[in-house]
Design a protein around this motif. Structure first.
Motif, PDB file in Angstrom:
ATOM      1  N   ASN A   1      -2.700  -2.980  -1.155  1.00 15.00           N
ATOM      2  CA  ASN A   1      -1.586  -3.884  -1.487  1.00 15.00           C
ATOM      3  C   ASN A   1      -0.678  -3.407  -2.617  1.00 15.00           C
ATOM      4  OD1 ASN A   1      -2.169  -5.909   0.463  1.00 15.00           O
ATOM      5  ND2 ASN A   1      -3.902  -6.495  -0.821  1.00 15.00           N
ATOM      6  N   VAL A   2      -0.338  -2.147  -2.591  1.00 16.19           N
ATOM      7  CA  VAL A   2       0.650  -1.662  -3.558  1.00 16.19           C
ATOM      8  C   VAL A   2       1.955  -1.290  -2.849  1.00 16.19           C
ATOM      9  CG1 VAL A   2      -1.047  -0.843  -5.227  1.00 16.19           C
ATOM     10  CG2 VAL A   2      -0.209   0.717  -3.463  1.00 16.19           C
ATOM     11  N   GLY A   3       1.972  -1.475  -1.521  1.00 18.47           N
ATOM     12  CA  GLY A   3       3.189  -1.198  -0.776  1.00 18.47           C
ATOM     13  C   GLY A   3       3.199   0.162  -0.093  1.00 18.47           C
ATOM     14  N   LYS A   4       2.030   0.737   0.136  1.00 15.91           N
ATOM     15  CA  LYS A   4       1.978   2.036   0.811  1.00 15.91           C
ATOM     16  C   LYS A   4       2.602   1.962   2.200  1.00 15.91           C
ATOM     17  CE  LYS A   4      -2.436   2.440   0.495  1.00 15.91           C
ATOM     18  NZ  LYS A   4      -2.631   1.243  -0.340  1.00 15.91           N
ATOM     19  N   SER A   5       2.239   0.921   2.928  1.00 14.11           N
ATOM     20  CA  SER A   5       2.741   0.812   4.296  1.00 14.11           C
ATOM     21  C   SER A   5       4.231   0.522   4.331  1.00 14.11           C
ATOM     22  CB  SER A   5       1.965  -0.262   5.053  1.00 14.11           C
ATOM     23  OG  SER A   5       0.599   0.088   5.083  1.00 14.11           O
TER      24      SER A   5
ATOM     25  N   ARG B   1       9.569   2.877   5.299  1.00  9.03           N
ATOM     26  CA  ARG B   1      10.856   3.329   4.768  1.00  9.03           C
ATOM     27  C   ARG B   1      11.044   4.837   4.961  1.00  9.03           C
ATOM     28  NH1 ARG B   1      15.235   0.038   3.472  1.00  9.03           N
ATOM     29  NH2 ARG B   1      14.388  -1.926   2.737  1.00  9.03           N
ATOM     30  N   LEU B   2       9.978   5.580   4.704  1.00 10.27           N
ATOM     31  CA  LEU B   2      10.071   7.041   4.782  1.00 10.27           C
ATOM     32  C   LEU B   2      10.207   7.538   6.211  1.00 10.27           C
ATOM     33  CD1 LEU B   2       7.362   8.118   2.168  1.00 10.27           C
ATOM     34  CD2 LEU B   2       9.805   8.596   1.999  1.00 10.27           C
ATOM     35  N   THR B   3       9.480   6.907   7.115  1.00  4.15           N
ATOM     36  CA  THR B   3       9.409   7.455   8.466  1.00  4.15           C
ATOM     37  C   THR B   3      10.315   6.734   9.461  1.00  4.15           C
ATOM     38  OG1 THR B   3       7.561   6.029   9.030  1.00  4.15           O
ATOM     39  CG2 THR B   3       7.023   8.192   8.147  1.00  4.15           C
TER      40      THR B   3
ATOM     41  N   ASP C   1      11.202  -3.707  -8.321  1.00  3.43           N
ATOM     42  CA  ASP C   1      11.992  -4.943  -8.335  1.00  3.43           C
ATOM     43  C   ASP C   1      11.172  -6.103  -8.890  1.00  3.43           C
ATOM     44  OD1 ASP C   1      10.338  -4.620  -6.112  1.00  3.43           O
ATOM     45  OD2 ASP C   1      11.598  -5.865  -4.809  1.00  3.43           O
ATOM     46  N   MET C   2       9.915  -6.181  -8.439  1.00  4.17           N
ATOM     47  CA  MET C   2       9.061  -7.267  -8.903  1.00  4.17           C
ATOM     48  C   MET C   2       8.717  -7.106 -10.392  1.00  4.17           C
ATOM     49  SD  MET C   2       5.560  -8.549  -7.144  1.00  4.17           S
ATOM     50  CE  MET C   2       6.154  -8.492  -5.463  1.00  4.17           C
ATOM     51  N   ALA C   3       8.499  -5.854 -10.792  1.00  9.83           N
ATOM     52  CA  ALA C   3       8.197  -5.596 -12.201  1.00  9.83           C
ATOM     53  C   ALA C   3       9.353  -6.053 -13.085  1.00  9.83           C
ATOM     54  CB  ALA C   3       7.909  -4.110 -12.410  1.00  9.83           C
ATOM     55  N   ARG C   4      10.571  -5.720 -12.674  1.00 12.83           N
ATOM     56  CA  ARG C   4      11.736  -6.130 -13.462  1.00 12.83           C
ATOM     57  C   ARG C   4      11.850  -7.650 -13.516  1.00 12.83           C
ATOM     58  NH1 ARG C   4      14.504  -2.354 -10.203  1.00 12.83           N
ATOM     59  NH2 ARG C   4      14.312  -0.299 -11.166  1.00 12.83           N
ATOM     60  N   ASP C   5      11.609  -8.276 -12.356  1.00  9.69           N
ATOM     61  CA  ASP C   5      11.671  -9.738 -12.330  1.00  9.69           C
ATOM     62  C   ASP C   5      10.692 -10.358 -13.313  1.00  9.69           C
ATOM     63  OD1 ASP C   5      13.587  -9.669 -10.430  1.00  9.69           O
ATOM     64  OD2 ASP C   5      12.304 -10.243  -8.741  1.00  9.69           O
TER      65      ASP C   5
ATOM     66  N   SER D   1      11.305   0.802  -4.806  1.00  8.65           N
ATOM     67  CA  SER D   1      11.050  -0.548  -4.321  1.00  8.65           C
ATOM     68  C   SER D   1      11.140  -0.447  -2.811  1.00  8.65           C
ATOM     69  CB  SER D   1      12.088  -1.526  -4.864  1.00  8.65           C
ATOM     70  OG  SER D   1      12.037  -2.702  -4.086  1.00  8.65           O
ATOM     71  N   ALA D   2       9.985  -0.408  -2.175  1.00 12.69           N
ATOM     72  CA  ALA D   2       9.969  -0.182  -0.728  1.00 12.69           C
ATOM     73  C   ALA D   2      10.668  -1.312   0.007  1.00 12.69           C
ATOM     74  CB  ALA D   2       8.535  -0.034  -0.236  1.00 12.69           C
ATOM     75  N   THR D   3      10.503  -2.518  -0.477  1.00 11.55           N
ATOM     76  CA  THR D   3      11.129  -3.643   0.228  1.00 11.55           C
ATOM     77  C   THR D   3      12.643  -3.622   0.041  1.00 11.55           C
ATOM     78  OG1 THR D   3      10.660  -5.047  -1.669  1.00 11.55           O
ATOM     79  CG2 THR D   3       9.132  -5.179   0.169  1.00 11.55           C
ATOM     80  N   GLY D   4      13.099  -3.202  -1.139  1.00 10.48           N
ATOM     81  CA  GLY D   4      14.535  -3.176  -1.396  1.00 10.48           C
ATOM     82  C   GLY D   4      15.201  -1.859  -1.025  1.00 10.48           C
ATOM     83  N   GLY D   5      14.398  -0.847  -0.723  1.00 10.08           N
ATOM     84  CA  GLY D   5      14.949   0.452  -0.353  1.00 10.08           C
ATOM     85  C   GLY D   5      15.317   1.329  -1.545  1.00 10.08           C
TER      86      GLY D   5
END
Lengths: 195, 75
Positions: free
Chosen positions: A30-34, A39-41, A136-140, A162-166
């Motif tokens: 749950n650190v956003g690897k997927s 995003r990468l692929t 993004d979450m860290a900044r929030d 930020s994988a969710t934000g790109g």
């Protein structure tokens, strides 16, 4: 002979001389690897079943600076001394890809916990890039991270993502070719200031 | 006073004094000697406990928790 670059998926005749590599995405669950993997692929992800276990991993492709990388989304693990099946898969995948570039994915909001497996990976001699994900979450939450200091201490490149934000995906992909191995004893000396 | 992590009451805080289990495995969760932990969840029927280490939640089985010795702060 080299690929003319005129096509995307032809060139079967020269496929065998294309430069290839492997990228492993390693980090805590749950650190956003997927998310980073997707995003990468892009949408080219395929799910495979790793033999001998019930835990799946995901594999995809990315082209970075004319190198065709296979990106593997390794199951989340807290350490490389496996405690469960998912961690066993992670350990085995690292073992099978000694030449791989490892992208250590850290959750910027829980940085310390992820550093353990980061150091274990570095200790085993892999070329590493660190992705400080969930920026993004860290900044929030008002958490600031010193990217340069982490990079100086670990001796490997660090990219904020930020994988969710790109955010930072392009930079991360570019940085893969500059992955470096580092020495844990030197990291310790730097971290403790020679104490 | 020293207490097993598994015996800590809900809402109490303490410092890790000793890790009797494989410390490497517990270290990987961010728990090391000297760290401050706060008990935030205890599940019934010998269920897992959840503690926070610097605002990060860590869940573990009661058995593992019983091998972590804490200096629990008196309220």
């Amino acid at each position: 002979m080299s690929c003319c670059g005129c096509c995307n998926n032809g060139c079967t005749a020269v496929r065998d001389i294309e430069k290839t590599g492997t990228i492993l995405l390693v980090g805590n669950p749950n650190v956003g690897k997927s998310a980073l993997f997707n995003r990468l692929t892009g949408a080219d992800a395929t799910v495979s079943n790793y033999p001998g276990t019930t835990v799946d991993y995901t594999e995809g492709k990315i082209l970075i600076k004319n190198i065709h990388y296979t990106v593997i989304d390794v199951p989340g693990a807290y350490s490389l001394e496996a405690r469960d099946r998912a961690e066993e898969v992670a350990v085995n995948m690292l073992g099978e890809h000694r030449d791989a570039t490892v992208v250590i994915v850290l959750d910027a909001t829980r940085l310390e916990r992820g550093l353990y497996i980061a150091l274990e990976t570095i200790e085993r001699g892999y070329r590493v890039v660190v992705a400080l994900n969930m920026m993004d979450m860290a900044r929030d939450r008002g958490i600031s991270t010193d990217q340069k200091k982490i990079s100086d201490l670990l001796g490997v490149p660090v990219v904020q993502t930020s994988a969710t934000g790109g955010e930072g995906i392009k930079q991360l992909a570019d940085m893969v070719t500059q992955a470096r191995s580092s020495d844990v004893n030197e990291i310790l000396a730097r971290a403790t200031g020679g104490r | 006073m020293p207490k097993r992590l598994s015996e800590m009451e809900f809402g109490t805080t303490g410092t890790v004094m000793e890790i009797r289990a494989s410390s490497r495995q517990i270290n990987a969760l961010g728990i090391r000697v000297g760290k401050e932990l706060r008990m935030i969840t205890k599940q019934p029927i010998r269920g897992p406990v959840v503690v926070t280490v610097r605002e990060v939640g860590v869940a573990m089985g009661l058995e593992l928790a019983s091998e972590i010795i804490m200096d629990v702060r008196s309220e």
